[in-house]
Design an enzyme around this catalytic site. Structure first.
Site: not given
Ligand code: F6P
Length: 507
Positions: A194, A200, A253-254, A339, A370, A480
Site C-alpha cells: 500500500k 521487507e 492495508g488489512r 491489528e 490431536h 520498525k
Molecule cells: O506494519 C503493519 C502494516 O502496516 C500492515 O498494516 C500492512 O498490511 C503491512 O504493514 C504492509 O504494509 P504495506 O502494504 O504498506 O507494505
C-alpha cells in the site's frame, strides 16, 4: 471510557444478568436453536451461523442490542458505508466495501474503474501479452500478503490458472523457496505494498529482480506489476505505469484484498472468479448495512465476542477451520482482528476501562484435535471457539473423508458443551464450554468473499461497541523505527539489546 451514561447503564445491566449453563439454557428454551441460529443466502450457496452453544440468550441479545444503540452503532455503520472520515487518527475514510460495489457512489465508481483496468491486465496476461507466464511470485507482507495467500490456497486446490507463490518474510529462505519452484523465464513478480515503503517488500523485490537478471531475463523491471496506493513511488522505483495497478488510500492495508492487492487472486482464478469473490463480499456488506438488530449476523457475532471478552474475561478466542482449504484463515483473522482492535485507548484517546480484542488463534481440524484440544476440554481457561466447516467436500476421494471431518467438527462442539462426568477426575469433562459454528454450503469465490467480509464487519461491530478506531495500527511502528535506528547505527539501547546486537555481529 465509557463516559456515555447510556453505555454505562447498558454494560451494568449486562453484567447483572443471570448466568446459566449451556445445558440449562437449552432446557429453558425449546426455541433456543431458532433464536440463535440463522442462514444467509449467498450467490454461491448459503452460510449458516449457530450461536446456540454460546451463553447468549434472549436477555443478553436484548441487553447487547441496547448497548449497540447506546454506542451509536447505526450512525457508525452509516459512516462506514457513507465514506465518512472514521479512521479519525489518520484522517481517512475506510472504504473497503466500496471495492465490492457497496459504499459512497464516487468511491464505488473509482473502484469499479480500477477493477476494470486490473481485469484487462489479467486477461491480457492470460492471453499472452507478456509472453508465456506460468508462475507469479507475489511479494507483500501483512495485509498485502495474508489475504491473497488465503484466497489462493482456498480457491485453487483443483486448478490455478497461474502457479502463485506468496512471499512475505524478509528471511531470504522464503524467497529462495519460491525461486526454487519457478522458472525465471516464465515468472512475473507482483510487488504489493500500500505504502510502497515497506522494507521487507522492497528488499524482497530487489532480490527477485536480481534473480531474474542473473537468470537471463533481459528486462526484469518489465516483469514486475505493482499493486499500491502510492503509484508515484512505484513509477519512481522503476515500474512502467502501464503495469502499476493503484488503489485508493482509503482502503486499509488489512482490508485491501478486494483492491488491486487481489491481483494474484485474479491471476489464479481468473478475472470473472475475482468478480464473484467481490460479489460474495458485497452480499455480506448489504446484509450488514441493511439488517437491524440481532438478525444482523456480524453484529450478533460481536455480541458473543463482547460477552466472552468483556463480561467473562476471556483473553483468547480460537477459530478452527474444519476444511484444509481454509487452513490459512486463522492467520488472516489474526491480523484482521488483532491489528484492528488490539488497542488500549478509545477513538478519542481515553484509556479503555476494560479489555479490547482477545488474542485470535486457531488451526485446522481435525489436526488441532490431536494437538491442542486437550486444553479446550479440560484446561482451566474459558475459551470461546468458532468452528468453520463446509458441507460440500473439496476433495474427490472416498466421501468417508469429508463425513469423518464434519462429524468430528460437530462432535467437538457437542462435547465442549455437554461435558461428561466421571468418578476419576482426570477423566471428567466439566462441559459448559462455548462454541459457535459457521457452516457454508460450498467453498467457492462468492462464499469465501462473504465469509471474509463477515469477519471484517464483526471486527468493525466490536470496535463500535468498544468505542475504538479499528482502522489505525500505530502499535506496529515503534519496533520498525528501532530497527531503522539499528540499521543507521546511530542509536544506543539497553544492555540486553546491545549484547544481542554485538553477539550477532550487528554492532
Ligand atoms: O506494519 C503493519 C502494516 O502496516 C500492515 O498494516 C500492512 O498490511 C503491512 O504493514 C504492509 O504494509 P504495506 O502494504 O504498506 O507494505
Amino acid at each position: 471510557m465509557p463516559s456515555n451514561p447510556a453505555l454505562t447503564a447498558a454494560w451494568t445491566h449486562l453484567r447483572g444478568l443471570p448466568r446459566a449453563t449451556l445445558t440449562e439454557l437449552f432446557a429453558a428454551d425449546p426455541k433456543r436453536l431458532a433464536l440463535l441460529s440463522a442462514r444467509l443466502d449467498l450467490p454461491g450457496g448459503g452460510l449458516r451461523c449457530d450461536w446456540s452453544k454460546t451463553h447468549l440468550d434472549a436477555a443478553h441479545l436484548a441487553g447487547f442490542t441496547a448497548l449497540a444503540e447506546a454506542a451509536g452503532f447505526d450512525a457508525a455503520r452509516e459512516d462506514l458505508f457513507g465514506g465518512a472520515v472514521i479512521n479519525v487518527t489518520e484522517g481517512r475514510a475506510a472504504e473497503h466495501t466500496a471495492q465490492r460495489g457497496v459504499g459512497k457512489d464516487t468511491s464505488v465508481e473509482e473502484a469499479a474503474a480500477l477493477h476494470a483496468r486490473m481485469a484487462s491486465l489479467v486477461n491480457a496476461i492470460h492471453g499472452g501479452a507478456l509472453g508465456e507466464v506460468r508462475h507469479l511470485i507475489h511479494i507483500g507482507i501483512g495485509g498485502s500478503a495474508l489475504g491473497p495467500a488465503l484466497a489462493i490456497d482456498a480457491l485453487t486446490r483443483d486448478l490455478a490458472l497461474v502457479d502463485v507463490h506468496v512471499v512475505s518474510n524478509i528471511d531470504g529462505c522464503a524467497l529462495e523457496q519460491a525461486f526454487a519452484a519457478c522458472d525465471p523465464a516464465t515468472t512475473l513478480i507482483a510487488m504489493a505494498s500500500k505504502t510502497f515503503t515497506t522494507i521487507e517488500t522492497i528488499t524482497n523485490a530487489q532480490s527477485a529482480l536480481a534473480w531474474l537478471r542473473e537468470n537471463g531475463v533481459s528486462d526484469p523491471y518489465g516483469r514486475v506489476i505493482a499493486l499500491t496506493a502510492a503509484p508515484d513511488k512505484a513509477v519512481e522505483w522503476g515500474i512502467d505505469e502501464t503495469r502499476v495497478l493503484p488503489f485508493s488510500e482509503s482502503v486499509g492495508g488489512r482490508y485491501s484484498l478486494w483492491s488491486s492487492i487481489g491481483f494474484p487472486v485474479a491471476m489464479a482464478i481468473g478475472a470473472e472468479g475475482f468478480a464473484e469473490f467481490l460479489e460474495g463480499a458485497a452480499t455480506m456488506d448489504r446484509h450488514f448495512r441493511d439488517t437491524d438488530g440481532v438478525a444482523n449476523l456480524p453484529l450478533r457475532a460481536a455480541f458473543a465476542d463482547q460477552l466472552y471478552t468483556r463480561l467473562l474475561g476471556c483473553q483468547t478466542r480460537a477459530c478452527f477451520a474444519y476444511d484444509e482449504r481454509l487452513a490459512l484463515l486463522p492467520s488472516y483473522l489474526q491480523q484482521l482482528e488483532m491489528e484492528s482492535n488490539g488497542k488500549s485507548v478509545s477513538k478519542t484517546g481515553e484509556p479503555l476501562d476494560g479489555p479490547s480484542a482477545p488474542i485470535t488463534w486457531g488451526g485446522v481440524g481435525t489436526d488441532a484435535q490431536h494437538a491442542v484440544f486437550q486444553l479446550l476440554h479440560q484446561g482451566t481457561v474459558l475459551l470461546p471457539v468458532d468452528f468453520i466447516a463446509v458441507i460440500a467436500p473439496g476433495d474427490d476421494l472416498d466421501p468417508a473423508h469429508h463425513r469423518i471431518l464434519l462429524m468430528n467438527c460437530f462432535a467437538q462442539g457437542a462435547a465442549l458443551m455437554a461435558g461428561k462426568s466421571a468418578k476419576d477426575p482426570a477423566r471428567a469433562y466439566a462441559g459448559n464450554r462455548p462454541s459457535a459454528t459457521m457452516l457454508l454450503d460450498e467453498l467457492n469465490p462468492a462464499a469465501l468473499g462473504a465469509l471474509i467480509a463477515f469477519h471484517e464487519h464483526r471486527t468493525f461491530a466490536n470496535a463500535v461497541l468498544l468505542g475504538i478506531n479499528p482502522f489505525d495500527q500505530f502499535g506496529v511502528e515503534l519496533g520498525k523505527s528501532i530497527a531503522n535506528a539499528i540499521e543507521k547505527g546511530d542509536a544506543s539501547f539497553d544492555a540486553s539489546t546491545e549484547a544481542l546486537l554485538a553477539e550477532a555481529g550487528l554492532k
